[in-house]
Design a protein around this motif. Sequence first.
Motif, PDB file in Angstrom:
ATOM      1  N   GLU A   6     -37.824  80.720  15.388  1.00 39.58           N
ATOM      2  CA  GLU A   6     -37.573  79.298  15.594  1.00 39.58           C
ATOM      3  C   GLU A   6     -36.098  79.117  15.974  1.00 39.58           C
ATOM      4  O   GLU A   6     -35.206  79.644  15.301  1.00 39.58           O
ATOM      5  N   PHE A   7     -35.863  78.380  17.060  1.00 41.28           N
ATOM      6  CA  PHE A   7     -34.520  78.253  17.610  1.00 41.28           C
ATOM      7  C   PHE A   7     -34.124  76.777  17.623  1.00 41.28           C
ATOM      8  O   PHE A   7     -34.778  75.956  18.271  1.00 41.28           O
ATOM      9  N   VAL A   8     -33.064  76.448  16.894  1.00 44.25           N
ATOM     10  CA  VAL A   8     -32.561  75.077  16.897  1.00 44.25           C
ATOM     11  C   VAL A   8     -31.912  74.801  18.253  1.00 44.25           C
ATOM     12  O   VAL A   8     -31.085  75.580  18.734  1.00 44.25           O
ATOM     13  N   ILE A   9     -32.292  73.697  18.881  1.00 42.46           N
ATOM     14  CA  ILE A   9     -31.745  73.326  20.182  1.00 42.46           C
ATOM     15  C   ILE A   9     -30.524  72.424  19.949  1.00 42.46           C
ATOM     16  O   ILE A   9     -30.655  71.364  19.342  1.00 42.46           O
ATOM     17  N   PRO A  10     -29.350  72.828  20.395  1.00 43.19           N
ATOM     18  CA  PRO A  10     -28.179  71.956  20.233  1.00 43.19           C
ATOM     19  C   PRO A  10     -28.451  70.574  20.825  1.00 43.19           C
ATOM     20  O   PRO A  10     -29.040  70.456  21.904  1.00 43.19           O
ATOM     21  N   SER A  11     -28.034  69.537  20.123  1.00 48.33           N
ATOM     22  CA  SER A  11     -28.362  68.176  20.547  1.00 48.33           C
ATOM     23  C   SER A  11     -27.829  67.856  21.938  1.00 48.33           C
ATOM     24  O   SER A  11     -28.425  67.082  22.676  1.00 48.33           O
ATOM     25  N   GLY A  12     -26.703  68.478  22.311  1.00 51.77           N
ATOM     26  CA  GLY A  12     -26.140  68.215  23.634  1.00 51.77           C
ATOM     27  C   GLY A  12     -26.991  68.757  24.772  1.00 51.77           C
ATOM     28  O   GLY A  12     -26.820  68.358  25.927  1.00 51.77           O
ATOM     29  N   PHE A  13     -27.905  69.695  24.463  1.00 54.77           N
ATOM     30  CA  PHE A  13     -28.786  70.235  25.496  1.00 54.77           C
ATOM     31  C   PHE A  13     -29.933  69.272  25.797  1.00 54.77           C
ATOM     32  O   PHE A  13     -30.546  69.363  26.866  1.00 54.77           O
ATOM     33  N   LEU A  14     -30.246  68.399  24.858  1.00 54.47           N
ATOM     34  CA  LEU A  14     -31.444  67.558  24.954  1.00 54.47           C
ATOM     35  C   LEU A  14     -31.127  66.147  25.430  1.00 54.47           C
ATOM     36  O   LEU A  14     -30.063  65.602  25.141  1.00 54.47           O
ATOM     37  N   LYS A  15     -32.088  65.568  26.120  1.00 54.80           N
ATOM     38  CA  LYS A  15     -32.060  64.139  26.406  1.00 54.80           C
ATOM     39  C   LYS A  15     -32.945  63.490  25.341  1.00 54.80           C
ATOM     40  O   LYS A  15     -34.160  63.669  25.336  1.00 54.80           O
ATOM     41  N   ALA A  16     -32.320  62.787  24.402  1.00 54.70           N
ATOM     42  CA  ALA A  16     -33.045  62.275  23.236  1.00 54.70           C
ATOM     43  C   ALA A  16     -34.159  61.315  23.623  1.00 54.70           C
ATOM     44  O   ALA A  16     -35.190  61.239  22.946  1.00 54.70           O
ATOM     45  N   ARG A  17     -33.952  60.575  24.689  1.00 56.03           N
ATOM     46  CA  ARG A  17     -34.980  59.634  25.148  1.00 56.03           C
ATOM     47  C   ARG A  17     -35.142  59.815  26.656  1.00 56.03           C
ATOM     48  O   ARG A  17     -34.392  59.237  27.452  1.00 56.03           O
ATOM     49  N   GLY A  18     -36.083  60.672  27.002  1.00 53.93           N
ATOM     50  CA  GLY A  18     -36.315  60.943  28.419  1.00 53.93           C
ATOM     51  C   GLY A  18     -36.920  62.314  28.634  1.00 53.93           C
ATOM     52  O   GLY A  18     -37.363  62.991  27.701  1.00 53.93           O
ATOM     53  N   ALA A  19     -36.922  62.760  29.896  1.00 53.09           N
ATOM     54  CA  ALA A  19     -37.577  64.003  30.295  1.00 53.09           C
ATOM     55  C   ALA A  19     -36.643  65.200  30.094  1.00 53.09           C
ATOM     56  O   ALA A  19     -35.460  65.150  30.436  1.00 53.09           O
ATOM     57  N   ASN A  20     -37.192  66.269  29.535  1.00 57.57           N
ATOM     58  CA  ASN A  20     -36.460  67.506  29.293  1.00 57.57           C
ATOM     59  C   ASN A  20     -37.226  68.684  29.893  1.00 57.57           C
ATOM     60  O   ASN A  20     -38.436  68.812  29.694  1.00 57.57           O
ATOM     61  N   THR A  21     -36.521  69.540  30.622  1.00 61.64           N
ATOM     62  CA  THR A  21     -37.134  70.713  31.245  1.00 61.64           C
ATOM     63  C   THR A  21     -36.952  71.935  30.351  1.00 61.64           C
ATOM     64  O   THR A  21     -35.817  72.278  29.989  1.00 61.64           O
TER      65      THR A  21
END
Length: 262
Positions: free
Chosen positions: A195-210
Amino acid sequence: MTVTARTGTAGDALVWLNGTYLGAQGDGAATYKVPAGLTEPGKPAVLAILVRNMGQYEDWSADGRSKGGRGLADVAVPGAGTVQWRIQGAVGGPDPADPVRGLYNNGGLYGERKGWHLPGAPTASWATTTALKSDRPGVRWYSTVVDLNLARDTDTAVGLRIEDASGRAAKYRVQIFVNGWNTGQYVNNVGPQDEFVIPSGFLKARGANTIALAITAEQPGVGPDAVRLVDRGTVLGGVDGGQNASPGYHTVLGGEVPAGKG
């Protein structure tokens, strides 16, 4: 023939001759038997070796291990004739094509060079599948887009979990990219992390993520049973730092210097 690769602990090297898979190895030397009829005297033969190293050892002792080289160290091929090598690495070499994510974000996999890990990559022609098992050894790429809608005024830790019931018997690894960011590497036959924690800066909290996965299989029929996003904990409050600049396929391969947040 004997192949010597310097990969570090848990690294691997996969070997093909004239398109036929000969096998895989870890750090050090391994000898491969060439099947009869695979080569012909006097005719060219193509040897391809994919080396996946695990980086340098940490420098916490005085034994010099942190200075050890990485890559293909030696190949002993029987017979006579001219041998010519070509090496393929990351796009741009010391001048990375992606100035935002930087030199150490990407390696030399073909899919990385083609930008398959980036948002907006041209994957519409790829086959649709629900299975992540490879039918043959080598590298296979998978990509999906996930829409998130994390609650505002909360701090949510999102993780990517890889599930496999093989009990570490299947030999494969998964390179994980989230919005083009190298998020980690899962090695099934080594473990233990799944299990790998995804740094919050890598994610778009509200929207599309690849999310893109490069699965390197050392055997046929291996791969994850499932890959899913999980909530590793949500608490009230926190500071919304926003998403890192995450330039997409057309920006990176078009040579433009991205501005602002992607």
